[in-house]
Enzyme design. Structure first.
Site, short mmCIF file in Angstrom:
data_model
loop_
_atom_site.label_atom_id
_atom_site.label_comp_id
_atom_site.label_asym_id
_atom_site.label_seq_id
_atom_site.Cartn_x
_atom_site.Cartn_y
_atom_site.Cartn_z
CB CYS A 83 -0.92 -0.03 1.23
SG CYS A 83 -1.88 1.49 1.46
CD GLU A 293 -14.34 26.04 -3.18
OE1 GLU A 293 -14.19 25.17 -4.07
OE2 GLU A 293 -13.47 26.32 -2.34
CG ASP A 339 -7.16 25.60 3.04
OD1 ASP A 339 -6.08 25.08 2.70
OD2 ASP A 339 -8.04 24.99 3.68
CB CYS A 366 -2.32 20.51 2.19
SG CYS A 366 -2.66 20.78 0.44
#
Length: 417
Positions: A83, A293, A339, A366
């Site tokens: 994995c 968005e 973000d 991230c």
């Protein structure tokens, strides 16, 4: 004669960690990116990819001299050729965070020219039983599992140590339509949701695209808790996968945004409005928050969840396109929160933000490489990194979440009073 090293076994001394879940080694003048190893170890590597250039990739298949940070992986599906979801199960949890801190620091040094100490903070809970949202692949035999590293091959599993308990019950013990995908969610109310996405289809001259979602278990609407509110969002839409992440990041945004009543703020790449809810509480009824968005589904969720906050307005579209519209940018924001996706915001968005000279920019990232690249652009535009926090929101993996505060550099010619 071919010079490829693919399938070759080489013994190497493992060097520093690198971005992406591997470490750097060298052999016969070439760089070898090694998975399943730790800095300082001596390992035997099986080369798995080699395009014949200055570097190749491989897996550590034998550890000759182990690191004191090495542990036995808790999952039998974590290892060479298995994995690809977890990168650091063979490292202790403190060592995992130290590796991620080293990556963030290296990216800031190399891409933004900043020398800064970095500490990766743990979130509540441990390194197991945390992931609430998963995407599984189904093999040609109908058996579900996770993909191998850098491969479309499906590795069947009978459990996942990072999934929240019971999330995969009734999913792994049956077969599904071959080559489909399964989006599994366990929400804050411990309710399970599953969306089966049909096999990819190919349109003339185009890449394969996911097939239609044709089976839903659960309501399809996940209930989440964060920022002092209850959220109803699409079960297969975007939400933080660690149960403590959304509330933690909202708390940092609240502290660093520090909006005052009556001010105007932007929430870019705003999703369902998590950070907009924080900003709206600060600016109050006399202020305003503009959310940008691109996902119409996320905006639909956001409008429903924040219907009690009329000071929040919604703008559907790609961020760079909306910021180029004078109708949107007519009012200068006091604070900008962004973000962006893993690729980062990019020069056009950073330039548009800095053109409006907000007093503070709170950047949630991230990907440390994308963050560092954008910080360098902010620096060129007169904004300095003044605060940085990093969180282990994805234990066992190489992923790390950062929140950065950027403020006008008072020594810059761009500065305003």
């Amino acid at each position: 004669m071919s010079t490829t090293w693919e399938h070759r076994l080489v013994e190497v001394e493992v060097g520093a960690v690198a971005h992406g879940g591997h470490c750097v080694a060298r052999h016969e003048g070439r760089v070898v990116f090694v998975r399943h190893a730790l800095p300082g170890e001596r390992v035997v590597v099986r080369v798995t990819e080699d395009a014949g250039g200055s570097f190749c990739r491989g897996d550590a298949v034998e550890v000759v001299t182990p690191s004191p940070d090495r542990v036995e992986p808790p999952c039998p599906f974590a290892g060479p050729g298995l994995c690809g979801g977890c990168d650091w199960q063979h490292a202790s949890w403190p060592a995992q965070r130290a590796l991620k801190a080293a990556v963030v620091r290296e990216q800031l040094q190399r891409l933004a020219g900043l020398d800064r100490e970095v500490v990766v903070e743990p979130l509540p809970g441990g390194p197991e039983d945390w992931r609430t949202r998963m995407r599984l692949a189904v093999g040609p035999d109908g058996v579900p599992g996770f993909r191998a590293h850098r491969s479309h091959r499906v590795v069947p599993v009978d459990h996942c140590v990072i999934a929240v308990p019971d999330a995969l019950d009734g999913v792994l013990d049956r077969t599904w339509p071959p080559r489909s995908e399964l989006a599994v969610t366990r929400d804050a109310e411990h309710r399970g949701h599953l969306v089966e996405i049909g096999p990819p289809t190919t349109r003339r001259g185009r890449r394969p695209v996911p097939g239609p979602a044709h089976l839903r278990r659960g309501s399809g609407t996940a209930t989440e808790q964060a920022a002092g509110r209850t959220w109803e969002v699409r079960a297969d839409g975007f939400w933080q996968v660690h149960p403590a992440a959304a509330d933690t990041f909202a708390g940092v945004v609240r502290e660093w945004a520090a909006c005052r009543p009556g001010e105007h703020a932007w929430d870019l790449y705003g999703g369902a409005g998590l950070f907009a809810s924080v900003l709206a509480g600060q600016v109050g009824a006399t202020g305003s928050v503009a959310v940008v968005e691109s996902s119409t589904a996320a905006v639909r969720d956001g409008r429903a969840n924040l219907a009690d906050l009329p000071q929040v307005s919604w703008h559907v579209g790609r961020t760079e396109a909306v910021l180029a519209d004078p109708a949107f940018t007519g009012r200068r924001p006091a604070v900008v929160v962004l973000d962006p996706p893993r690729k980062g915001a990019g020069k056009a968005v950073v330039t548009a933000i800095t053109d409006h000279r907000p007093a503070r920019v709170v950047y949630v990232a991230c990907d440390p490489a994308a963050l560092a690249r954008d910080i360098a652009v902010f620096a060129d535009r007169g904004y300095a990194l003044t605060q940085l926090r990093a969180f282990d929101a994805f234990p066992m993996t190489h992923h790390v979440e950062c929140v950065a505060l950027l403020e006008p550099d008072r020594l810059s010619e761009w500065s305003v009073d």
